[in-house]
Design an enzyme around this catalytic site. Sequence first.
Site, PDB file in Angstrom:
ATOM      1  NE  ARG A   1      -3.685   2.305   2.465  1.00  0.00           N
ATOM      2  CZ  ARG A   1      -4.302   2.874   3.488  1.00  0.00           C
ATOM      3  NH1 ARG A   1      -4.059   2.479   4.726  1.00  0.00           N
ATOM      4  NH2 ARG A   1      -5.174   3.852   3.280  1.00  0.00           N
ATOM      5  CG  HIS A   2      -0.998   4.834  -0.833  1.00  0.00           C
ATOM      6  ND1 HIS A   2      -1.264   5.501   0.349  1.00  0.00           N
ATOM      7  CD2 HIS A   2      -2.191   4.384  -1.280  1.00  0.00           C
ATOM      8  CE1 HIS A   2      -2.553   5.470   0.594  1.00  0.00           C
ATOM      9  NE2 HIS A   2      -3.151   4.791  -0.372  1.00  0.00           N
TER      10      HIS A   2
ATOM     11  NE  ARG B   1      -3.994   7.171  -2.601  1.00  0.00           N
ATOM     12  CZ  ARG B   1      -5.021   7.704  -3.239  1.00  0.00           C
ATOM     13  NH1 ARG B   1      -4.947   8.940  -3.689  1.00  0.00           N
ATOM     14  NH2 ARG B   1      -6.135   7.020  -3.443  1.00  0.00           N
TER      15      ARG B   1
ATOM     16  CG  ASP C   1      -7.201   0.874   1.610  1.00  0.00           C
ATOM     17  OD1 ASP C   1      -7.384   1.140   0.403  1.00  0.00           O
ATOM     18  OD2 ASP C   1      -7.873   1.394   2.526  1.00  0.00           O
TER      19      ASP C   1
ATOM     20  NE  ARG D   1      -5.311   7.760   1.140  1.00  0.00           N
ATOM     21  CZ  ARG D   1      -6.255   7.808   2.048  1.00  0.00           C
ATOM     22  NH1 ARG D   1      -6.399   8.875   2.833  1.00  0.00           N
ATOM     23  NH2 ARG D   1      -7.077   6.790   2.221  1.00  0.00           N
TER      24      ARG D   1
END
Length: 426
Positions: free
Chosen positions: A40-41, A111, A289, A44
């Site tokens: 996942r990034h 992102r 996610d 944010r």
Amino acid sequence: MAGPGFRGHPTGPLLLLLPLLLPPQALSEGPLVFVAVVFRHGDRAPLASYPTDPHKEVASTLWPRGLGQLTGEGVRQQLELGRFLRSRYEAFLSPEYQREEVYIRSTDFDRTLESAQANLAGLFPEAAPGRSEATWKPIPVHTVPVAEDKLLRFPMRSCPRYHELLREATEATEYQTALEGWTDFLTRLENFTGLSLVGEPLRRAWKVLDTLICQQAHGLPLPSWASPDVLQTLARISALDIGAHVGPPRAAEKAQLTGGVLLDAILANFSRVQRLGLPLKMVMYSAHDSTLLALQGALGLYDGHTPPYAACLGFEFRKRLGDPEDDAGNATVSLFYRNDSAGLPLTLSLPGCPAPCPLGRFRQLTAPARPPAKGIPCHGSQKPATPAATTVPLLAGAVAVLAALSVGLGLLAWRPGCLRAWGGPV
Ligand SMILES: *[C@@H]1O[C@H](CO)[C@@H](O)[C@H](O)[C@H]1NC(C)=O
Ligand SMILES: *[C@@H]1O[C@H](CO)[C@@H](O)[C@H](O)[C@H]1NC(C)=O
Ligand SMILES: *[C@@H]1O[C@H](CO)[C@@H](O)[C@H](O)[C@H]1NC(C)=O
Ligand SMILES: *[C@@H]1O[C@H](CO)[C@@H](O)[C@H](O)[C@H]1NC(C)=O
């Protein structure tokens, strides 16, 4: 522990069968041959605001790069994840990036693209921050337009069959009962937030939670109604929503349209590397996610926890030593899940196959959750995929045998949560 029906199972006859039933796992782990990681990034900004949000007016100062964008903290988390991957694969990967060896794909969002780059800066010294200009080298990150991304983007908004399956989940009694129990809560929340929430998709309530969590993580005071209890209830509501998307009923059929597509691609990546003798050693997928949740759903491993920022699910393929003639294949698959940078990653096992799982068995057990060879069955008019109907009982049967063994002999560590994800209410 193992569920109703397994208790009182006679262990005597099973003991006689033991040599036939237990794969020869003690000898089976050889060197690492291929890795796929999905992460996942990083941290944010919130995706949205809500009408009464006290921080709404100053959003552009709070989140100077904009809503939904990676923050400095998010960059740091990915650098850290990249460094973790470097230490884990120090002996496996070349010291510097080789284009034949590592392939990176991201969804087409700022992102996730930035996260992939930050991760690579942690993984490869020549891309690291502070590198002298003469020796610094950027590393390519591949993507496809969001509308064409069948691999990493869920839920599939344009897939009618998926919507049918989702409707079946949300019309189920358990779902409706849970939802009714939260009507008062959502009504109160409507007043607090100025949003219409009752009778709306639960994702709207999740967005409120997301906004609050982001603000809290960045030290902003929350409005007085946003108590820890309220946040916890919102998390439970969001788990109900996620469960409907990736869990029962018909979790395997849903997976064929979502997380199973990625799972299939990872297995196909490995097969292709083996078949063609490619030098590729690692594929990295930078995503969301929802991508990880769909993948967990496809593996029967969704347990109600949402993956935090920079959470990473890894597939490690190793050469399988001994007995390469049987149909279990000549490789094993192990899964790790890193959702906390403070500790060692968790080792996960596919329900019914303790790690390291022989590849043949891994394929067999995940077949119902992967799309059929003729393509992703998105249209309702198409015959619903049969493997879900026929193979899942087989899987359950295999699980039952292993579970009975583990109860009787204490040889295998069984995780009841995994079974629940496939078979019963979340
Ligand atoms: C919430 O309810 C109070 C009292 O009924 C009302 O004054 C207020 O305007 C409501 N807030 C919103 C956002 O609807
Ligand atoms: C891995 O799978 C992805 C998705 O199907 C594909 O784009 C990529 O070319 C594959 N790589 C290899 C080496 O098979
Ligand atoms: C597995 O067998 C295939 C075909 O025999 C071979 O190409 C491949 O290299 C083998 N893989 C491993 C990990 O030994
Ligand atoms: C990590 O995942 C495990 C298994 O889902 C869960 O029990 C644990 O609470 C998670 N930890 C964090 C920090 O999210």
